[in-house]
Design an enzyme around this catalytic site. Structure first.
Site, mmCIF file in Angstrom:
data_model
loop_
_atom_site.group_PDB
_atom_site.id
_atom_site.type_symbol
_atom_site.label_atom_id
_atom_site.label_comp_id
_atom_site.label_asym_id
_atom_site.label_seq_id
_atom_site.Cartn_x
_atom_site.Cartn_y
_atom_site.Cartn_z
ATOM 1 N N LEU A 44 -13.473 14.261 -1.000
ATOM 2 C CA LEU A 44 -14.824 14.724 -0.672
ATOM 3 C C LEU A 44 -15.026 14.272 0.583
ATOM 4 C CD1 LEU A 44 -17.361 16.247 -1.641
ATOM 5 C CD2 LEU A 44 -17.802 13.799 -2.703
ATOM 6 N N ASN B 88 -13.176 5.065 -5.405
ATOM 7 C CA ASN B 88 -13.035 6.052 -4.395
ATOM 8 C C ASN B 88 -13.531 5.333 -3.017
ATOM 9 O OD1 ASN B 88 -13.095 7.691 -6.752
ATOM 10 N ND2 ASN B 88 -13.301 9.292 -5.387
ATOM 11 N N PHE C 127 1.022 -1.350 0.062
ATOM 12 C CA PHE C 127 0.145 0.054 -0.034
ATOM 13 C C PHE C 127 0.838 1.345 -0.017
ATOM 14 C CE2 PHE C 127 -4.313 -1.581 0.631
ATOM 15 C CZ PHE C 127 -4.159 -2.659 1.493
ATOM 16 N N LYS D 147 1.072 5.392 -10.731
ATOM 17 C CA LYS D 147 0.396 4.140 -10.511
ATOM 18 C C LYS D 147 0.430 3.264 -11.811
ATOM 19 C CE LYS D 147 -0.915 4.327 -6.272
ATOM 20 N NZ LYS D 147 -0.459 3.033 -5.303
ATOM 21 N N TYR E 135 0.689 11.612 -9.805
ATOM 22 C CA TYR E 135 0.085 10.453 -8.865
ATOM 23 C C TYR E 135 -0.302 9.325 -9.657
ATOM 24 C CZ TYR E 135 -3.125 7.637 -6.388
ATOM 25 O OH TYR E 135 -4.053 6.520 -6.001
ATOM 26 N N SER F 33 -4.956 2.074 -8.681
ATOM 27 C CA SER F 33 -6.020 3.265 -8.728
ATOM 28 C C SER F 33 -6.882 3.348 -9.967
ATOM 29 C CB SER F 33 -5.386 4.510 -8.518
ATOM 30 O OG SER F 33 -6.329 5.655 -8.642
HETATM 31 C C1 WQD Z 1 -14.057 13.346 -5.677
HETATM 32 C C2 WQD Z 1 -15.023 14.414 -6.071
HETATM 33 C C3 WQD Z 1 -14.128 16.623 -6.544
HETATM 34 C C4 WQD Z 1 -13.652 17.737 -2.347
HETATM 35 C C5 WQD Z 1 -9.585 10.032 -5.719
HETATM 36 C C6 WQD Z 1 -8.531 9.954 -4.549
HETATM 37 C C7 WQD Z 1 -7.267 9.324 -5.533
HETATM 38 C C8 WQD Z 1 -7.524 8.051 -6.115
HETATM 39 C C9 WQD Z 1 -8.596 8.373 -7.059
HETATM 40 C C10 WQD Z 1 -7.162 5.827 -5.193
HETATM 41 C C11 WQD Z 1 -14.495 15.172 -7.340
HETATM 42 C C12 WQD Z 1 -15.227 16.743 -5.550
HETATM 43 C C13 WQD Z 1 -13.730 17.086 -3.300
HETATM 44 C C14 WQD Z 1 -14.185 18.945 -2.244
HETATM 45 C C15 WQD Z 1 -15.575 18.604 -4.136
HETATM 46 N N1 WQD Z 1 -7.844 7.136 -5.035
HETATM 47 N N2 WQD Z 1 -14.926 17.581 -4.379
HETATM 48 N N3 WQD Z 1 -15.061 19.431 -3.205
HETATM 49 O O1 WQD Z 1 -10.322 13.238 -6.894
HETATM 50 O O2 WQD Z 1 -11.787 11.280 -7.347
HETATM 51 O O3 WQD Z 1 -9.412 10.981 -6.307
HETATM 52 O O4 WQD Z 1 -9.757 8.841 -6.237
HETATM 53 O O5 WQD Z 1 -6.205 5.851 -5.613
HETATM 54 O O6 WQD Z 1 -6.329 9.099 -4.440
HETATM 55 O O7 WQD Z 1 -8.076 11.116 -3.967
HETATM 56 O O8 WQD Z 1 -11.598 12.157 -5.064
HETATM 57 O O9 WQD Z 1 -12.713 12.783 -3.075
HETATM 58 O O10 WQD Z 1 -10.840 14.407 -3.868
HETATM 59 O O11 WQD Z 1 -13.009 13.877 -5.217
HETATM 60 O O12 WQD Z 1 -16.636 18.878 -5.035
HETATM 61 O O13 WQD Z 1 -13.822 19.644 -1.382
HETATM 62 O O14 WQD Z 1 -15.541 15.417 -5.290
HETATM 63 O O15 WQD Z 1 -14.239 17.583 -7.530
HETATM 64 O O16 WQD Z 1 -15.418 15.576 -8.209
HETATM 65 P P1 WQD Z 1 -10.843 12.033 -6.396
HETATM 66 P P2 WQD Z 1 -11.707 13.320 -4.209
#
Ligand code: WQD
Length: 342
Positions: free
Chosen positions: A202, A181, A83, A156, A152, A127
């Site tokens: 999020l 996610n 991990f 991967k 990032y 990922s």
């Molecule tokens: C999700 C959605 C944001 C914060 C994740 C992991 C990454 C990888 C891939 C494993 C997006 C929106 C977020 C906020 C928002 N996982 N958002 N306001 O970008 O899909 O990436 O999955 O390897 O490590 O981070 O996840 O939770 O950052 O965003 O509107 O304050 O929520 O724009 O659409 P993401 P996230």
């Protein structure tokens, strides 16, 4: 004699949940974690949940000598789950070299270490971000990967290729698990997502806003070509992800893999928008969220979710937990953290 699994990053978010499920499934677990994005107290929580305190080595696997010295003291490792990596998408854009150096060197050192093992079974933490902005959704394991949206994601993608090249020539096998996610927390609320510093994901942003650690949150964009204009993701309970790792380790140790390197999507198969996530949270928590619509976040893909047929068929695994149950587990974890800090 219990099968022995070495877990790098085993005190992290997904790592700690996986350690719990491995112990619950009768495995002996050895953890390596340098605490760069985790807390040593998580070891106590794992012990509280399972009544077992895994062996723990506080070391950085980018230091090959330290890694070899530690693992030489532990014989008969049946499988390794790797991990340990940096995973903040935004940070990787700001500090690409830090990400390439850490995420690639750590894997290369794990492979050097594995050359000395009699059983070479590796489960690698990949990922969904390797898919980039997919041309069609849902994505399956044959969906062509698009150019990475962040350093990032590119680490991967490169690590997946390193795994394929390494295992091609040796007597061993590898399983690449592409997480969508991961969200939520263990039902005991003793372990969960505990970001060092302000989170960018999020769900921790939602729960920290609701509990008052943040005044408000932003929804990054409501002008995407999606049902309500906000981005679509496949949010999956972290315990479902953890159980998939146990299935993958069992498959490798039993020699049931069909090819030397297999890839599986770990998602629910359901796409959920940001605004739907907020609605789910408000429903299960009874809290009203203070949020504003903000401009799009650079690097975000508009929509992605998994086709999980292959993992269901081959790993005999599905994500069992509903969205509301998963979101509620994240809220209970935030409430537990508040109680701990009072
Ligand atoms: C999700 C959605 C944001 C914060 C994740 C992991 C990454 C990888 C891939 C494993 C997006 C929106 C977020 C906020 C928002 N996982 N958002 N306001 O970008 O899909 O990436 O999955 O390897 O490590 O981070 O996840 O939770 O950052 O965003 O509107 O304050 O929520 O724009 O659409 P993401 P996230």
């Amino acid at each position: 004699m219990a099968n022995k699994v070495l877990v790098t990053g085993g005190l992290g978010y997904i790592g700690s949940h996986t350690v719990v499920e491995l112990i619950n499934s009768g495995f002996e677990v050895i953890i390596i974690d340098d605490l760069s994005n985790s807390h040593v107290e998580t070891l106590d929580s794992i012990e509280k949940i399972t009544s077992v305190r895994p062996i723990y080595g506080n070391l950085n696997i980018c230091n090959l000598d330290d890694l070899l010295e530690f693992t030489s003291a532990h014989s008969n490792i049946d499988a390794v789950i790797h991990f340990a990596a940096y995973k903040a998408v935004g940070e990787s854009v700001d500090e690409p070299i830090k990400y390439y150096r850490n995420n690639l060197n750590s894997l290369l050192n794990i492979m050097t270490m594995m050359e000395g093992l009699s059983k070479k079974n590796l489960v690698f933490s990949s990922s969904c971000s390797v898919y980039g902005e997919p041309k069609s959704i849902p994505v399956n394991e044959q969906t062509p990967v698009e150019p990475a949206e962040s350093p990032y994601a590119n680490t991967k993608l490169i690590c997946e290729d390193i795994c394929k090249d390494f295992f091609r020539n040796i007597d061993g096998s590898c399983t690449l698990l592409r997480y969508f996610n991961p969200i939520g927390a263990h039902k005991t609320a003793l372990i969960g997502e505990l970001p060092l510093g302000p989170p960018s994901n999020l769900v921790p942003v939602i729960t920290q806003t609701a509990i008052g650690k943040r005044d408000k949150m932003m929804v990054f964009g409501d002008d995407y070509d999606t049902p309500d204009g906000s981005c679509v993701r496949d949010y999956i309970h972290v315990v479902d992800i953890a159980i998939a790792h146990v299935c993958a380790v069992k498959r490798l140790i039993a020699g049931k893999e069909k090819t030397k390197v297999e890839t599986f999507n770990l998602g629910t198969g359901n796409g959920v928008t940001v605004l739907e996530m907020i609605n789910s949270f408000e429903k299960v928590s009874g809290e009203k969220l203070n949020y504003e619509i903000a401009p799009r976040r650079p690097g975000d893909v508009s929509a992605i979710y998994a086709d999980v047929k292959y993992a269901t068929e081959e790993l005999k695994w599905t994500a069992d937990r509903s969205l509301d149950e998963t979101v509620l587990s994240a809220w209970k974890w935030e409430l537990y953290l508040q109680q701990q800090n009072n």
